[in-house]
Design a protein around this motif. Sequence first.
Motif, mmCIF file in Angstrom:
data_model
loop_
_atom_site.group_PDB
_atom_site.id
_atom_site.type_symbol
_atom_site.label_atom_id
_atom_site.label_comp_id
_atom_site.label_asym_id
_atom_site.label_seq_id
_atom_site.Cartn_x
_atom_site.Cartn_y
_atom_site.Cartn_z
ATOM 1 N N UNK A 265 -6.654 15.411 2.933
ATOM 2 C CA UNK A 265 -5.250 15.068 2.754
ATOM 3 C C UNK A 265 -4.475 16.215 2.115
ATOM 4 N N UNK A 266 -5.063 16.849 1.101
ATOM 5 C CA UNK A 266 -4.407 18.002 0.486
ATOM 6 C C UNK A 266 -4.238 19.121 1.507
ATOM 7 N N UNK B 246 13.048 15.812 4.829
ATOM 8 C CA UNK B 246 12.159 15.539 5.943
ATOM 9 C C UNK B 246 10.880 14.928 5.384
ATOM 10 N N UNK B 247 10.535 13.730 5.855
ATOM 11 C CA UNK B 247 9.336 13.030 5.403
ATOM 12 C C UNK B 247 8.260 13.114 6.481
ATOM 13 N N UNK B 248 7.024 13.241 6.043
ATOM 14 C CA UNK B 248 5.897 13.318 6.966
ATOM 15 C C UNK B 248 4.723 12.570 6.345
ATOM 16 N N UNK B 249 4.106 11.628 7.068
ATOM 17 C CA UNK B 249 2.909 10.982 6.531
ATOM 18 C C UNK B 249 1.763 11.991 6.466
ATOM 19 N N UNK B 250 0.885 11.806 5.504
ATOM 20 C CA UNK B 250 -0.259 12.693 5.320
ATOM 21 C C UNK B 250 -1.481 12.039 5.935
ATOM 22 N N UNK B 251 -2.188 12.803 6.749
ATOM 23 C CA UNK B 251 -3.391 12.296 7.411
ATOM 24 C C UNK B 251 -4.626 12.863 6.735
ATOM 25 N N UNK C 297 0.864 -1.171 0.000
ATOM 26 C CA UNK C 297 0.000 0.000 0.000
ATOM 27 C C UNK C 297 0.907 1.229 0.000
ATOM 28 N N UNK C 298 0.395 2.320 -0.510
ATOM 29 C CA UNK C 298 1.167 3.559 -0.516
ATOM 30 C C UNK C 298 0.380 4.625 0.230
ATOM 31 N N UNK C 299 0.767 4.865 1.471
ATOM 32 C CA UNK C 299 0.156 5.933 2.253
ATOM 33 C C UNK C 299 0.764 7.250 1.777
ATOM 34 N N UNK C 300 -0.063 8.251 1.509
ATOM 35 C CA UNK C 300 0.471 9.539 1.027
ATOM 36 C C UNK C 300 1.469 10.120 2.030
ATOM 37 N N UNK C 301 2.489 10.808 1.497
ATOM 38 C CA UNK C 301 3.492 11.442 2.340
ATOM 39 C C UNK C 301 4.030 12.691 1.666
ATOM 40 N N UNK C 302 4.603 13.567 2.486
ATOM 41 C CA UNK C 302 5.291 14.736 1.956
ATOM 42 C C UNK C 302 6.775 14.581 2.207
ATOM 43 N N UNK C 303 7.555 15.246 1.391
ATOM 44 C CA UNK C 303 8.998 15.320 1.580
ATOM 45 C C UNK C 303 9.393 16.778 1.351
#
Length: 180
Positions: free
Chosen positions: A66-67, A54-59, A40-46
């Motif tokens: 999410x946006x 710096x990576x952060x999961x998107x909730x 699965x690919x949970x959305x994330x930002x970098x």
Amino acid sequence: MPERKIDPNVTEVPEMPQVLSSLLAYVVEEGQKKFDEDGDLAPFTAVAVADTLFFEPVEGETPDEMYAFAKHTVEHVRGADAYALCYDGYLDTDKGKRDAIIAEGGVPGAIQGEAVGLVYDVKEDGVREYHRPIAYIGKAPNFMIFLTEESDPRNRVKDEDEFDFEDEAEAEAPAQETAE
């Protein structure tokens, strides 16, 4: 995440800052690794700040949430060189809807961001077949549009009045009273 429409009139990839181009390609590759490892690919930002990512999961429950979360996460990061949002989505192409790992991002102060994607098919056995190269999709919103060099405190030039210089001798030695 929502679908992205490919502009059929895009015939070449526009120039974009190297840091953004590299970051978008990198997060697509990271997205593929996560997809293959986790299923699965949970959305994330970098966010790229100098030589660090710096990576952060998107909730969020919906694409809009999410946006909004991703925008809130990256829009005021001081010292950022670029950001990317990576998610599993689909592209509306001349061959119909295609699954894709999508990365969109921008650089501080730019009017618009850019989006790229890696199209894939899921075979009957559940294995994903990726279709390289990573394709340019088109313009995307830039969550860092209002983040400029001037807004970065590291780049702010102080006014002369802001500096409070004292004579070192006066600053170190307290005034002494003399008795007469």
